[in-house]
Design an enzyme around this catalytic site. Structure first.
Site, PDB file in Angstrom:
ATOM      1  N   LYS A  15       0.845  -1.192   0.000  1.00 54.44           N
ATOM      2  CA  LYS A  15       0.000   0.000   0.000  1.00 54.44           C
ATOM      3  C   LYS A  15       0.882   1.244   0.000  1.00 54.44           C
ATOM      4  O   LYS A  15       2.059   1.202   0.383  1.00 54.44           O
ATOM      5  CB  LYS A  15      -0.955   0.026   1.192  1.00 54.44           C
ATOM      6  CG  LYS A  15      -0.286   0.004   2.568  1.00 54.44           C
ATOM      7  CD  LYS A  15       0.169   1.355   3.084  1.00 54.44           C
ATOM      8  CE  LYS A  15       0.805   1.247   4.466  1.00 54.44           C
ATOM      9  NZ  LYS A  15       1.514   2.491   4.876  1.00 54.44           N
ATOM     10  N   PRO A 103       9.497  -4.596  -0.274  1.00 56.07           N
ATOM     11  CA  PRO A 103      10.618  -4.334   0.633  1.00 56.07           C
ATOM     12  C   PRO A 103      10.151  -4.183   2.074  1.00 56.07           C
ATOM     13  O   PRO A 103       9.058  -3.677   2.338  1.00 56.07           O
ATOM     14  CB  PRO A 103      11.212  -3.016   0.105  1.00 56.07           C
ATOM     15  CG  PRO A 103      10.739  -2.918  -1.308  1.00 56.07           C
ATOM     16  CD  PRO A 103       9.395  -3.585  -1.341  1.00 56.07           C
ATOM     17  N   ALA A 106       9.712  -0.353   4.978  1.00 54.51           N
ATOM     18  CA  ALA A 106       9.571   0.622   3.900  1.00 54.51           C
ATOM     19  C   ALA A 106       8.330   1.489   4.025  1.00 54.51           C
ATOM     20  O   ALA A 106       8.156   2.423   3.239  1.00 54.51           O
ATOM     21  CB  ALA A 106       9.542  -0.111   2.551  1.00 54.51           C
ATOM     22  N   LEU A 108       5.365   0.323   3.411  1.00 53.48           N
ATOM     23  CA  LEU A 108       4.496  -0.184   2.348  1.00 53.48           C
ATOM     24  C   LEU A 108       3.537  -1.267   2.851  1.00 53.48           C
ATOM     25  O   LEU A 108       2.732  -1.784   2.075  1.00 53.48           O
ATOM     26  CB  LEU A 108       5.330  -0.721   1.184  1.00 53.48           C
ATOM     27  CG  LEU A 108       6.214   0.305   0.471  1.00 53.48           C
ATOM     28  CD1 LEU A 108       7.121  -0.387  -0.554  1.00 53.48           C
ATOM     29  CD2 LEU A 108       5.369   1.381  -0.219  1.00 53.48           C
ATOM     30  N   ASP A 145      -2.342  -1.610  10.506  1.00 55.79           N
ATOM     31  CA  ASP A 145      -2.585  -1.604   9.062  1.00 55.79           C
ATOM     32  C   ASP A 145      -3.305  -2.857   8.574  1.00 55.79           C
ATOM     33  O   ASP A 145      -3.782  -2.886   7.437  1.00 55.79           O
ATOM     34  CB  ASP A 145      -1.259  -1.481   8.296  1.00 55.79           C
ATOM     35  CG  ASP A 145      -0.635  -0.101   8.395  1.00 55.79           C
ATOM     36  OD1 ASP A 145      -1.305   0.818   8.914  1.00 55.79           O
ATOM     37  OD2 ASP A 145       0.519   0.060   7.959  1.00 55.79           O
TER      38      ASP A 145
END
Length: 304
Positions: A15, A103, A106, A108, A145
């Site tokens: 994301k 990764p 990060a 993400l 998340d």
């Protein structure tokens, strides 16, 4: 009991945060946020092999996550949480394998997405035994998340990550860059200079006029930011240099928005076409003296 082995598999998307504001802090220390989360087409692959176990629940792991202690590995914790929520004996051997492409460290969401994908695969395989709220509660207990990744589409996220409202976001292209530096998330959240009293932008985000792409990017640039980026720039001057070069390179190619994602260290630039994102990747790759990390061209996943 059946003796058959079942294999389950699914992609786990990363994301980006188009913006990330901290609006307060609860008494228990958890930060309250407002953010626009978008899943992107950079994915891990999650595989689960299920077979009967005479000795109760047995979790085995292959791949890079096997080096982690089980209590740290979110995928293993997701398996235990799911079977515990069933409230009955779990006589299963569960082999987990995650092929990592996202990764780590990060910003993400790779680990959170992997955990959510495990929950979704088990939930579907066993006939949806948990209702939506139970599954969301399990996800939130694993990490802030994780609930977002249960839905698989862009969303306005509030609270500590549990308030999720799906939104329409253009399926535009991205260049994502993971520099060599990794960001210490806990250190960033505890930094005294982190802004924790941002004004809510909820009503503006839901203004339907923002669906026009040009207005969306102009508004995001003018009224939003990633609240953590200033702290990262202070703590990691070399990251700040990388971002400056990446931002200048991408804006020269025509990107309307360049940001850090989450708590970093990855950054991204938005483009209207795959060709533009690819051109930016080529330009960034040519900056060999400064940009020496990983570059990915991918697309915002605009729906589940």
């Amino acid at each position: 009991m059946t003796t058959a082995t079942t294999r389950l598999r699914a992609s786990a998307p990363a994301k980006i945060n188009l913006f990330l504001h901290i609006t307060g802090r609860r008494a228990d220390g958890y930060h309250l946020l407002e953010s626009l989360f978008c899943p992107i087409g950079l994915c891990d692959e999650v595989e689960i092999e299920l077979s009967p176990s005479p000795d109760g629940l047995l979790i085995e792991r292959e791949g890079p996550l096997a080096a982690l202690p089980e209590h740290i590995d979110l995928t293993a914790r997701a398996v235990r949480a799911f079977f515990a929520a069933l409230g009955e004996p779990s006589n299963w051997r569960v082999m987990l394998k995650v092929t990592k492409r996202i990764p780590e460290q990060a910003g993400l969401g790779g680990g959170s997405s992997d955990a959510a994908t495990v929950l979704k695969l088990l939930q579907a395989h066993f006939g949806n035994p948990l209702n939506d709220q139970m599954l969301a509660d399990l996800a939130l207990a694993l990490g802030a998340d994780v609930p977002f990744f249960l839905n698989g589409m862009p969303a306005f996220v509030e609270g500590i990550g549990e308030e999720i409202t799906p939104l329409q976001v253009p399926a535009l292209w991205l260049l994502v860059y993971k520099p060599p530096q990794s960001c210490p998330t806990a250190k960033i959240f505890s930094d005294s200079e982190l802004t924790r009293n941002a004004t809510s932008v909820k009503m503006a985000v839901f203004d339907s006029r923002r669906s026009v792409e040009g207005e969306l990017w102009n508004w995001l640039n003018s009224h939003t930011r990633n609240a953590m980026q200033a702290v990262v720039e202070k703590l990691l001057p070399e990251w700040k240099q990388q971002f400056a070069v990446f931002s200048q390179t991408c804006r020269t190619v025509g990107s309307p928005l360049v940001r850090m994602s989450g708590s970093g260290s990855a950054m991204f630039a938005v483009f209207e076409s795959q060709d533009s994102a690819t051109l930016a990747k080529q330009a960034a790759a040519a900056q060999t003296g400064v940009l020496s990390g990983q570059l990915f061209v991918c697309q915002i996943m605009s729906s589940g």
